[in-house]
Design a protein around this motif. Structure first.
Motif, PDB file in Angstrom:
ATOM      1  N   HIS A   1      -1.671  -5.939  -4.524  1.00  0.00           N
ATOM      2  CA  HIS A   1      -1.137  -7.270  -4.289  1.00  0.00           C
ATOM      3  C   HIS A   1      -2.074  -8.340  -4.818  1.00  0.00           C
ATOM      4  CE1 HIS A   1      -0.386 -10.811  -1.620  1.00  0.00           C
ATOM      5  NE2 HIS A   1       0.866 -10.509  -1.931  1.00  0.00           N
ATOM      6  N   LEU A   2      -1.487  -9.391  -5.389  1.00  0.00           N
ATOM      7  CA  LEU A   2      -2.272 -10.527  -5.858  1.00  0.00           C
ATOM      8  C   LEU A   2      -2.116 -11.726  -4.922  1.00  0.00           C
ATOM      9  CD1 LEU A   2      -4.023 -11.954  -7.974  1.00  0.00           C
ATOM     10  CD2 LEU A   2      -1.907 -12.536  -9.207  1.00  0.00           C
ATOM     11  N   ALA A   3      -0.890 -12.192  -4.765  1.00  0.00           N
ATOM     12  CA  ALA A   3      -0.628 -13.376  -3.934  1.00  0.00           C
ATOM     13  C   ALA A   3       0.854 -13.455  -3.638  1.00  0.00           C
ATOM     14  CB  ALA A   3      -1.091 -14.652  -4.637  1.00  0.00           C
ATOM     15  N   GLY A   4       1.183 -14.111  -2.551  1.00  0.00           N
ATOM     16  CA  GLY A   4       2.572 -14.336  -2.217  1.00  0.00           C
ATOM     17  C   GLY A   4       3.123 -13.255  -1.307  1.00  0.00           C
ATOM     18  N   SER A   5       4.460 -13.180  -1.299  1.00  0.00           N
ATOM     19  CA  SER A   5       5.138 -12.235  -0.425  1.00  0.00           C
ATOM     20  C   SER A   5       4.728 -10.792  -0.696  1.00  0.00           C
ATOM     21  CB  SER A   5       6.643 -12.368  -0.601  1.00  0.00           C
ATOM     22  OG  SER A   5       7.322 -11.316   0.054  1.00  0.00           O
ATOM     23  N   TYR A   6       4.577 -10.030   0.383  1.00  0.00           N
ATOM     24  CA  TYR A   6       4.264  -8.599   0.231  1.00  0.00           C
ATOM     25  C   TYR A   6       5.475  -7.807  -0.251  1.00  0.00           C
ATOM     26  CZ  TYR A   6       0.216  -9.657   3.209  1.00  0.00           C
ATOM     27  OH  TYR A   6      -0.920 -10.194   3.740  1.00  0.00           O
ATOM     28  N   PHE A   7       6.668  -8.420  -0.167  1.00  0.00           N
ATOM     29  CA  PHE A   7       7.903  -7.677  -0.339  1.00  0.00           C
ATOM     30  C   PHE A   7       8.523  -7.805  -1.718  1.00  0.00           C
ATOM     31  CE2 PHE A   7       7.592  -6.796   4.024  1.00  0.00           C
ATOM     32  CZ  PHE A   7       7.284  -7.964   4.690  1.00  0.00           C
ATOM     33  N   THR A   8       7.897  -8.566  -2.597  1.00  0.00           N
ATOM     34  CA  THR A   8       8.449  -8.759  -3.931  1.00  0.00           C
ATOM     35  C   THR A   8       7.480  -8.236  -4.988  1.00  0.00           C
ATOM     36  OG1 THR A   8       7.541 -10.998  -4.007  1.00  0.00           O
ATOM     37  CG2 THR A   8       9.801 -10.761  -3.247  1.00  0.00           C
ATOM     38  N   SER A   9       8.020  -7.586  -5.996  1.00  0.00           N
ATOM     39  CA  SER A   9       7.181  -6.950  -7.005  1.00  0.00           C
ATOM     40  C   SER A   9       6.377  -7.965  -7.810  1.00  0.00           C
ATOM     41  CB  SER A   9       8.037  -6.090  -7.932  1.00  0.00           C
ATOM     42  OG  SER A   9       9.025  -6.875  -8.565  1.00  0.00           O
ATOM     43  N   SER A  10       6.864  -9.149  -7.960  1.00  0.00           N
ATOM     44  CA  SER A  10       6.160 -10.166  -8.749  1.00  0.00           C
ATOM     45  C   SER A  10       4.857 -10.630  -8.090  1.00  0.00           C
ATOM     46  CB  SER A  10       7.067 -11.367  -9.009  1.00  0.00           C
ATOM     47  OG  SER A  10       7.470 -11.952  -7.784  1.00  0.00           O
ATOM     48  N   SER A  11       4.651 -10.261  -6.841  1.00  0.00           N
ATOM     49  CA  SER A  11       3.421 -10.635  -6.125  1.00  0.00           C
ATOM     50  C   SER A  11       2.278  -9.671  -6.384  1.00  0.00           C
ATOM     51  CB  SER A  11       3.694 -10.688  -4.627  1.00  0.00           C
ATOM     52  OG  SER A  11       4.666 -11.670  -4.314  1.00  0.00           O
ATOM     53  N   TYR A  12       2.546  -8.598  -7.138  1.00  0.00           N
ATOM     54  CA  TYR A  12       1.563  -7.549  -7.407  1.00  0.00           C
ATOM     55  C   TYR A  12       1.181  -7.594  -8.879  1.00  0.00           C
ATOM     56  CZ  TYR A  12       2.829  -5.713  -2.830  1.00  0.00           C
ATOM     57  OH  TYR A  12       3.039  -5.577  -1.470  1.00  0.00           O
ATOM     58  N   ASN A  13      -0.115  -7.430  -9.154  1.00  0.00           N
ATOM     59  CA  ASN A  13      -0.560  -7.594 -10.540  1.00  0.00           C
ATOM     60  C   ASN A  13      -1.077  -6.322 -11.191  1.00  0.00           C
ATOM     61  OD1 ASN A  13      -2.845  -7.564  -8.889  1.00  0.00           O
ATOM     62  ND2 ASN A  13      -4.000  -8.954 -10.205  1.00  0.00           N
ATOM     63  N   TYR A  14      -1.283  -5.264 -10.438  1.00  0.00           N
ATOM     64  CA  TYR A  14      -1.674  -3.989 -11.020  1.00  0.00           C
ATOM     65  C   TYR A  14      -0.720  -2.906 -10.521  1.00  0.00           C
ATOM     66  CZ  TYR A  14      -6.042  -5.968 -12.718  1.00  0.00           C
ATOM     67  OH  TYR A  14      -6.982  -6.725 -13.377  1.00  0.00           O
ATOM     68  N   TRP A  15      -0.297  -2.055 -11.462  1.00  0.00           N
ATOM     69  CA  TRP A  15       0.688  -1.025 -11.160  1.00  0.00           C
ATOM     70  C   TRP A  15       0.243   0.316 -11.738  1.00  0.00           C
ATOM     71  CZ3 TRP A  15       5.193  -1.956  -8.420  1.00  0.00           C
ATOM     72  CH2 TRP A  15       5.490  -3.306  -8.160  1.00  0.00           C
ATOM     73  N   GLY A  16       0.621   1.378 -11.034  1.00  0.00           N
ATOM     74  CA  GLY A  16       0.449   2.695 -11.597  1.00  0.00           C
ATOM     75  C   GLY A  16       1.613   3.033 -12.518  1.00  0.00           C
ATOM     76  N   GLN A  17       1.577   4.239 -13.073  1.00  0.00           N
ATOM     77  CA  GLN A  17       2.598   4.657 -14.030  1.00  0.00           C
ATOM     78  C   GLN A  17       3.837   5.209 -13.328  1.00  0.00           C
ATOM     79  OE1 GLN A  17       0.147   6.586 -13.073  1.00  0.00           O
ATOM     80  NE2 GLN A  17       1.185   8.523 -12.661  1.00  0.00           N
ATOM     81  N   GLY A  18       3.712   5.500 -12.050  1.00  0.00           N
ATOM     82  CA  GLY A  18       4.841   5.992 -11.277  1.00  0.00           C
ATOM     83  C   GLY A  18       4.883   7.505 -11.175  1.00  0.00           C
ATOM     84  N   THR A  19       5.505   7.986 -10.118  1.00  0.00           N
ATOM     85  CA  THR A  19       5.713   9.423  -9.921  1.00  0.00           C
ATOM     86  C   THR A  19       7.147   9.627  -9.446  1.00  0.00           C
ATOM     87  OG1 THR A  19       4.845  11.418  -8.838  1.00  0.00           O
ATOM     88  CG2 THR A  19       4.845   9.409  -7.519  1.00  0.00           C
ATOM     89  N   GLN A  20       7.803  10.622 -10.043  1.00  0.00           N
ATOM     90  CA  GLN A  20       9.219  10.849  -9.763  1.00  0.00           C
ATOM     91  C   GLN A  20       9.395  11.616  -8.458  1.00  0.00           C
ATOM     92  OE1 GLN A  20      12.169   9.999 -11.640  1.00  0.00           O
ATOM     93  NE2 GLN A  20      13.163  10.713  -9.767  1.00  0.00           N
ATOM     94  N   VAL A  21      10.285  11.120  -7.616  1.00  0.00           N
ATOM     95  CA  VAL A  21      10.696  11.825  -6.408  1.00  0.00           C
ATOM     96  C   VAL A  21      12.197  12.067  -6.514  1.00  0.00           C
ATOM     97  CG1 VAL A  21      11.001  11.652  -3.913  1.00  0.00           C
ATOM     98  CG2 VAL A  21       8.866  10.871  -4.974  1.00  0.00           C
ATOM     99  N   THR A  22      12.585  13.319  -6.410  1.00  0.00           N
ATOM    100  CA  THR A  22      13.988  13.691  -6.469  1.00  0.00           C
ATOM    101  C   THR A  22      14.351  14.469  -5.216  1.00  0.00           C
ATOM    102  OG1 THR A  22      13.907  13.818  -8.887  1.00  0.00           O
ATOM    103  CG2 THR A  22      15.776  14.871  -7.785  1.00  0.00           C
ATOM    104  N   VAL A  23      15.363  13.982  -4.507  1.00  0.00           N
ATOM    105  CA  VAL A  23      15.798  14.618  -3.269  1.00  0.00           C
ATOM    106  C   VAL A  23      17.204  15.171  -3.493  1.00  0.00           C
ATOM    107  CG1 VAL A  23      16.154  14.359  -0.801  1.00  0.00           C
ATOM    108  CG2 VAL A  23      14.427  12.957  -1.965  1.00  0.00           C
ATOM    109  N   SER A  24      17.344  16.468  -3.375  1.00  0.00           N
ATOM    110  CA  SER A  24      18.629  17.113  -3.583  1.00  0.00           C
ATOM    111  C   SER A  24      19.384  17.241  -2.263  1.00  0.00           C
ATOM    112  CB  SER A  24      18.440  18.485  -4.219  1.00  0.00           C
ATOM    113  OG  SER A  24      17.721  19.330  -3.341  1.00  0.00           O
ATOM    114  N   SER A  25      20.699  17.181  -2.366  1.00  0.00           N
ATOM    115  CA  SER A  25      21.530  17.259  -1.146  1.00  0.00           C
ATOM    116  C   SER A  25      21.880  18.689  -0.815  1.00  0.00           C
ATOM    117  CB  SER A  25      22.795  16.433  -1.337  1.00  0.00           C
ATOM    118  OG  SER A  25      23.507  16.894  -2.465  1.00  0.00           O
TER     119      SER A  25
END
Length: 123
Positions: free
Chosen positions: A99-123
């Motif tokens: 987080h950088l500044a502003g609301s904790y709930f919006t992505s624009s408030s964060y300035n560093y991000w990871g590359q992501g990890t896939q989560v797949t949930v099967s039914s």
């Protein structure tokens, strides 16, 4: 510069559990709020959870409250997301962010991000 690397994603059946990890390097994230977001195909990146530095206050999206738990280990520069009772609608790429500044709930408030990890949930 801060580097964030997520791990722990995978394929799991509905009702199962996964634990995501986010390792930080470079300038550490101490004193910063850390968050988890997720993005399903064709959808916006949505807030999942956040944890403060000062008092460990936790914030969750309504959709994961009671099923997911965010935690952090500042000695290891790591933040975690324990996900229980997973549902097919939890399927997404999960990102950790600083987080950088502003609301904790919006992505624009964060300035560093990871590359992501896939989560797949099967039914």
């Amino acid at each position: 510069q801060v580097q964030l690397v997520e791990s722990g994603g995978g394929l799991v059946q509905a009702g199962g559990s996964l634990r995501l990890s986010c390792a930080a390097s470079g300038r550490t994230f101490n004193s910063h709020v850390m968050g988890w977001f997720r993005q399903a195909p064709g959808k916006e990146r949505d807030f999942v959870a956040a944890i403060t530095w000062t008092d460990g206050t936790l914030h969750y999206a309504d959709s994961v409250e009671g099923r997911f738990t965010i935690s952090r280990d500042n000695t290891k520069n790591a933040v975690y997301l324990q996900m229980n009772s997973l549902k097919p609608e939890d399927t997404a790429v999960y990102y950790c962010a600083r987080h950088l500044a502003g609301s904790y709930f919006t992505s624009s408030s964060y300035n560093y991000w990871g590359q992501g990890t896939q989560v797949t949930v099967s039914s």
